[in-house]
Design a protein around this motif. Structure first.
Motif, PDB file in Angstrom:
ATOM      1  N   TRP A 263       0.861  -1.176   0.000  1.00  0.00           N
ATOM      2  CA  TRP A 263       0.000   0.000   0.000  1.00  0.00           C
ATOM      3  C   TRP A 263       0.897   1.225   0.000  1.00  0.00           C
ATOM      4  CZ3 TRP A 263      -1.099   3.758   3.981  1.00  0.00           C
ATOM      5  CH2 TRP A 263      -2.176   4.600   3.668  1.00  0.00           C
ATOM      6  N   ASP A 264       0.665   2.167  -0.908  1.00  0.00           N
ATOM      7  CA  ASP A 264       1.532   3.340  -1.003  1.00  0.00           C
ATOM      8  C   ASP A 264       0.776   4.637  -0.758  1.00  0.00           C
ATOM      9  OD1 ASP A 264       0.058   3.666  -3.291  1.00  0.00           O
ATOM     10  OD2 ASP A 264       1.752   3.698  -4.671  1.00  0.00           O
ATOM     11  N   GLY A 265      -0.383   4.525  -0.155  1.00  0.00           N
ATOM     12  CA  GLY A 265      -1.165   5.718   0.121  1.00  0.00           C
ATOM     13  C   GLY A 265      -0.761   6.377   1.424  1.00  0.00           C
ATOM     14  N   ASP A 266      -1.376   7.477   1.726  1.00  0.00           N
ATOM     15  CA  ASP A 266      -1.163   8.120   3.009  1.00  0.00           C
ATOM     16  C   ASP A 266      -2.504   8.631   3.505  1.00  0.00           C
ATOM     17  OD1 ASP A 266      -1.697  10.319   1.436  1.00  0.00           O
ATOM     18  OD2 ASP A 266       0.368  11.071   1.456  1.00  0.00           O
ATOM     19  N   GLY A 267      -2.546   9.033   4.765  1.00  0.00           N
ATOM     20  CA  GLY A 267      -3.792   9.533   5.334  1.00  0.00           C
ATOM     21  C   GLY A 267      -4.704   8.405   5.749  1.00  0.00           C
TER      22      GLY A 267
END
Length: 390
Positions: A263-267
């Protein structure tokens, strides 16, 4: 001693229904040009649920917890339809789709589901359809006349899983069970360019048996449909039973992956301070590493198989008996199976596909005759083998 035998000296060119070339009235039709599709590094399936369809979907799953009965392995019939040019070139081959089905069987073995080909893969040789870019954005409704509905209306086999390999706009798609009555739609569309993706057919079959994407609700611009991260039922942010994919054993997923299955998302989800931790191995995600279904997904598919799609039944395959004797002239495509022995004195007429599948022995007695122009196979793997038509 069990010996696998093939009697394949009779060669037949199976006569699939030849489509009549016609003008296809469809929006955004692009003849002879294959449009650029989505990112091929990930699953290319466009089956997210629109807001207006959520009530119909919720109705389809409302009784699933009341039905969990099963009896052994589910043997489910598949019919492949291979779109080719009028001269028979191009498109997917029977060998390629047989491999795709084997890969799907690998993914569904934990669910005790085994798919088999109801009858040999059927070629649809038609330049007009072959040069049409099938598009997911076409409207779905009873009476529609776009290429997808036309080709299915002319070729679908009743009460089996019809799978079409065609040229698409880069997407693959299936249909949810409720769409069979609501939209007169009961098939799967696969992009010829995606042949060789080992889990893509398993993914589309997941939709066919009522699974949503694990990230459903994210990316549609409607935040009220988004599933929150927490799995604590006492937390005010808890909404997994009624949002996203409506399953709580699939972690919330906002579909933000890199190409290393991370997973490379943030928040977060806008409701809590928690970070996303989606399952990179879930077949219904867009991760590059899909290998598994969860127990909740298993339960949903079992309900779909036993209730919503309990009509699935191959019209070209006999039931299973211990021993079978065949003597009548065979004038239609059919496969006979027995757990022990098949004995035959039958006459098989030209243009027919016939298969004998026994557990221990096939005996062809004097009087058995398969004419030139037939396709006949006898083999030993017992009832409900995944390959009925070798």
């Amino acid at each position: 001693m069990n010996i696998r035998i093939f009697l394949a000296s009779f060669i037949m060119s199976i006569s699939a229904m030849q489509l009549i070339s016609q003008d296809i009235d469809a929006p955004n039709k692009n003849m002879n040009v294959k449009e650029a599709g989505p990112d091929k590094n990930h699953h290319t399936c466009s089956m997210s649920l629109p807001s207006e369809a959520r009530e119909q979907y919720l109705q389809s799953i409302q009784n699933e917890n009341q039905s969990s009965s099963r009896d052994g392995t589910f043997n489910l019939p598949v019919q492949f339809h291979l779109l080719r040019r009028t001269n028979g070139t191009g498109g997917a081959t029977a060998a390629q789709v047989a491999q795709e089905l084997q890969w799907a069987n690998n993914e569904y073995s934990a669910l005790e589901v085994e798919f088999f080909q109801c009858s040999p893969a059927r070629d649809i040789n038609d330049d007009t359809y072959f040069n049409t870019t099938f598009q997911f954005e076409w409207d779905d409704y009873c009476g529609q006349t776009n290429a997808e509905y036309l080709i299915a209306g002319q070729n679908n086999v009743d009460d089996v899983i019809n799978i079409y390999y065609v040229n698409t706009d880069g997407w693959n798609w299936s249909c949810f069970p409720y769409q069979r009555s609501a939209h007169c739609k009961d098939w799967i569309i696969m992009d010829i360019d995606d042949i060789g993706n080992a889990t893509l057919l398993a993914h589309e079959l997941g939709h066919y048996f009522n699974l949503l994407h694990t990230f459903d609700g994210y990316g549609d611009g409607e935040t009220e449909n988004e599933e929150h991260i927490t799995r604590n039922s006492s937390n005010e942010c808890y909404n997994c039973p009624t949002y996203g994919d409506y399953l709580c054993d699939t972690p919330a997923d906002n579909n933000s992956w890199n190409n290393s299955c991370q997973w490379d998302g943030d928040g977060g989800d806008g409701c809590s301070n928690l970070d996303f931790s989606p399952n990179a191995n879930n077949i219904m995600s867009y991760s590059d590493c899909p290998t598994v279904f969860t127990s909740g997904q298993h339960a949903r598919m079992t309900y779909a198989i036993t209730s919503l799609r309990n009509y699935l039944d191959c019209p070209f395959l006999s039931g299973c008996t211990a021993n079978r004797t065949i003597s009548a002239t065979q004038n239609g495509t059919f496969a006979y199976q027995a757990s022990n022995q098949i004995t035959s004195t039958a006459h098989i007429t030209p243009g027919i596909s016939s298969a004998y599948d026994a557990g221990n022995v096939v005996i062809l007695q004097p009087g058995f005759y398969a004419e030139v122009g037939t396709s006949f196979a006898a083999f030993l793997d017992g009832c409900w083998g995944p390959v009925i038509w070798p």
